[in-house]
Structure formats: C-alpha cells, structure tokens
Write an enzyme that holds these catalytic residues in place. Structure first.
Site: not given
Ligand code: NAP
Length: 453
Positions: A227, A261
């Site tokens: 997602e 999102c």
């Molecule tokens: P993110 O940086 O991708 O982080 C999401 C999760 O992934 C966190 O738990 C993060 O941990 C982990 N993570 C990041 N890089 C990783 C890696 N290389 N290996 C393992 N785990 C990793 O996203 P965010 O900034 O928290 O959230 C915002 C994004 O989420 C936006 O793009 C939004 O659109 C999207 N989103 C989508 C939906 C949907 O349903 N489509 C819903 C909500 C949000 P850490 O915090 O430890 O880095």
C-alpha cells in the site's frame, strides 16, 4: 533507536533500543508457536477477541488519541476519530469474518469440490506513522480473524503507539505472541522476511521502501501486499455542486495536515468555474485553525518532522520558480515553526514537483481544464493510481469518468475515505493487493481447493 518525539514541541519523550538478534529469534519462535495454537481456535474465540478490542478502543479513545497526537502531531479530534475507526474495523470482521471464512462447494469434474480458507501463519506488517493505529488495525483485525499471527515493525517515530497496540491485544485476551511488536532495524526486517517461520509481509509506506520490501518478498518467495503513495486527482466538472465539492476538497486535502495517501492532491477544475472555485477555496483555507494538536479547536497541526517540513518547502519553492502561482500560504507558519501554512498553488506546470511527486503536506495543486477528455488526461498523468474523486451532477458523465480513471478506487460526489467493508488499494506505483472488505481478508489466507473423486 525508536524515538518518541513530539513534532509540535520538539521534545523527546522516550527512546527504545533496537532488540538483539537473539531476542528477534525468540520472538519469531514465539510467534510461530502461538500461530500453531491460534489456528486451532474457534471462530467464536476470535470474534470474542475482536469485540473486546473494539470495546477497549472505544473506552480508551481519549488515551490512545493523546498518544497519537503527541507522537506524530495529528490534531486530537482526528486522532480520536482514528481510534474509533479501529473499533469499527474490529466489529466489521467480527460480524463478517465467519461468513467470509466458511468453506464453500464449487462445481467441478470431481464428485465434490470445496474451497476452504486456512491461515498462512506469521505475517510481518511494516507500517507508517501517518495513521499509526488505523494502518495496523486494518491489517491486524482480519489477520487474527483468519487465525494468523502478526509481527509489527512500526515506524521508528511512533514506538508508543506500537506498544499501546500490543498491550491492547493482551488486555483483550489475545494469547501471548499472537500479536507482537518488534523494535527492529532494516537488516532485521530482512531477517524476518527470510525466516521460514514467516509466511508473508504487508507493507504500507513510501514507494522507495515498498520497492525494497517487495524485492525481499520476491527473493524469499513470500506473499506480499504493498500500500504505497498516491497523488489523487479531484475533478470538478462545471455542472457540479460546487459548494459541496469545496467542503470535501478542504477536508480531503487538509486533514492530518495533508499527510494522507488518499488525500486529494491534484485539483482539476473546469475553467468555467475557476474564479468561483479559487476564491471560495482560498477563503475556506484562510479559516483553518492552526495550532497545538492537543487543542480540540486545532485543524492543522505540525508536520511530522523537520525533514518533512524542509522537503515540502523545497517542493513548493521549486514549483513556484517553475511558474506555479500561489493563492495562499507557500511558507512555514511564522509563529509556529513546525507548522506549514495551508497552501493553494494554481496553474501549476505539469513538470513541477507538486504535480509529479506525492505532496505529503497541506498543499493543494490546481489546474484548470476546458474539455472532459482533458480532465481525464490530467488526472491520469501520474505514475500513481490510488484513488480519484469526480464531481458532476450528470450520471452518464460520472460513469464515463469512473471507467476512464486509472485508479484503484473512484468516488463520485464525495471524498475518498477508507471504510472496513470497501476494498482499499491501488494500481501502478501505488502498489498491489487490497486491504479491507472481503478481498483484504483473503490476501493472507491459503485458499485451498479440496476435491473428492
Ligand atoms: P516509509 O519511510 O516508507 O516508512 C514506512 C515503514 O517502512 C516504516 O516502518 C519504516 O521504518 C519502514 N522502512 C523504511 N525503509 C525501510 C527499509 N529500507 N527496510 C525496512 N523497512 C523500512 O513511509 P512513511 O514516510 O512512514 O509513510 C508515508 C508514506 O506512506 C507515503 O508515501 C504515504 O502515501 C504512504 N501511505 C500509503 C498508504 C496506503 O494505504 N496506500 C497509507 C498510508 C501511508 P522506519 O520508520 O524505521 O524508517
């Protein structure tokens, strides 16, 4: 390190160390053992757990709301609304789960064929901070109903939300290990996905991290759901109820300070109503109350971090330098340096980053169109494909637009919202798979076909 830092005040409340590899191995084994028992539990036991969780979420709404607001800055009324929604999804699967999971006979060349739904085992959930309760529950509620065990790797800035959710499962009577929070780093995420005891991974977050998680799922041949981000269009044709469209445009773009999102991010408006739209949108935005997320009157709180604030400043400034016009906002709030002013940019060039990138903050980008076809072309001019919203009083035009739009979800005369009964998810770079509804429940289930000859 998992750090609980209030984005409004900048004060660090608590820090939690990464667990050791030994602790991780123990957690994996515990999860698997719990699954072996949990899969044998009756539907009645699982329904009871979900109902208890719903009751506790409702009872403790204010308490959990404060944890959310303190950790990621969401205004308190919105945080409490998020907690209520988690209760809703628990109740939804407590009501629908049994019916969805009951085996069913299918016609075949055998004397009897049947499809049965069995849990897969332990599933890892890697989750983001922006809806720190809802994202977890919308996956975990159906997962425990199907008999799976859940491991949570939450975003590292919401550790107290993660612990509160884990405690809630325990308080509701979930057997030890059915739901476990893990404070793990990225290398350990790979270890979890690689483990033979883990059967799948669900990821919600950015495209970059999603792509990496998907590559691990591919490497270790694990079922995955992604997602990811979105840049949803909000199309207003000139016959639309503009008053209603504006109210929903405001909510859709500015709830959670635009960090959603499925927020409407690109407003595509018929040029016949361009002046009326812009003038009224601007006066609605002007009246949004900014402030401390713990104040009940606040509608716009801080962005999640300084880094997010600077990235947003860059996106807006670059877009303005490329020709976008700023109707209101366009800068950090003068007297609250963690809050970004609610902003409307219009006539934004299609190559500018506010149009091409996912804008995760309170910034609406507007373009005007002349023909219906042009509106659809603009809407589909994105690498994402999460949701879309269309405003018209003409049912035929609405139906035509729904079919033309390349998105996982389309709403007519309303804003996009998730709700437990509706499948949720995107296409293209917004990810794959679905959460919620019946399709969400079947993502981490062994759909087993049994035939008797
Ligand atoms: P993110 O940086 O991708 O982080 C999401 C999760 O992934 C966190 O738990 C993060 O941990 C982990 N993570 C990041 N890089 C990783 C890696 N290389 N290996 C393992 N785990 C990793 O996203 P965010 O900034 O928290 O959230 C915002 C994004 O989420 C936006 O793009 C939004 O659109 C999207 N989103 C989508 C939906 C949907 O349903 N489509 C819903 C909500 C949000 P850490 O915090 O430890 O880095």
């Amino acid at each position: 390190m998992y750090v609980s830092k209030n984005p409004f005040t900048g004060i660090v409340d608590k820090e939690f160390p990464i667990i050791t590899n030994g602790e991780l191995i123990q957690a994996l084994e515990q999860s698997h053992q719990s699954f072996l028992n949990w899969q044998k539990s009756s539907f009645t036991v699982r329904v009871k757990l979900l109902l208890k969780m719903a009751d506790l979420l409702e009872e403790r709404k204010e308490f959990y709301g404060r944890i959310i607001s303190n950790e990621m800055g969401k205004p308190i009324t919105q945080s409490e609304g998020e907690v209520e929604k988690c209760a809703w999804v628990c109740r939804y699967y407590s009501e629908k789960g049994i019916e969805l999971l009951n085996s069913r006979d299918v016609e075949s060349s055998a004397s009897l064929s049947r499809v049965v739904f069995e849990p897969l085992g332990t599933v890892l959930a890697v989750m983001p901070w922006n809806f720190p309760f809802w994202q977890v529950f919308r996956f975990a509620a159906p997962a425990v109903m199907t008999g799976n065990a859940v491991l949570l790797k939450h975003a590292s800035n919401v550790p107290q939300c993660a612990l509160a959710i884990e405690q809630l499962f325990k308080d509701s009577g979930a057997p030890e290990g059915v739901f476990q929070n893990l404070f793990i780093d990225y290398a350990q995420v790979e270890q979890v996905i690689a483990s033979a005891l883990v059967k799948g991974v669900t990821f919600t977050g950015s495209n970059q991290a999603g792509s990496y998680i998907a590559s691990l799922a591919g490497k270790y041949i694990k079922k995955s759901v992604l997602e990811l981000g979105g840049s949803d269009p909000f199309i207003i044709f000139d016959d639309a109820d503009l008053f209603q469209a504006l109210q929903e445009a405001l909510l859709s773009r500015f709830l959670n300070a635009g960090q959603s999102c499925i927020a409407a991010k690109r407003f595509i408006v018929h040029e016949n109503i361009s002046v009326e739209f812009l003038t009224n949108f601007q006066s609605l935005v002007e009246n949004l109350t900014k402030g401390n997320p713990l104040d009940h009157g606040t509608f716009i709180g801080p962005l999640v971090s300084e880094k997010a604030l600077h990235e947003l400043e860059d996106l807006v400034q670059t877009s303005i330098s490329m020709g976008a016009k700023c109707a209101i906002g366009g800068e950090v709030c003068e007297y609250m340096r963690t809050v970004y002013e609610p902003t409307i940019l219009y006539d934004v060039p299609m190559e500018s980053p506010v149009w091409t990138e996912e804008v995760f903050g309170p910034v609406a980008s507007v373009r005007f169109f002349e023909t219906d076809e042009e509106a659809i072309t603009l809407a589909n001019d994105t690498r994402f494909g999460l949701g879309a919203s269309v405003w018209t009083k003409d049912p035929e035009k609405a139906e035509w637009a729904c079919r033309q739009l390349q998105a996982g979800m389309v709403v007519v005369n309303g804003m996009l919202k998730s709700e437990p009964g509706l499948p949720f998810g995107g296409i293209n770079e917004s990810g794959y798979g679905r959460e919620l509804g019946n399709f969400g429940l079947y993502e981490f289930v062994n759909i087993k076909t049994v035939s008797y000859f």
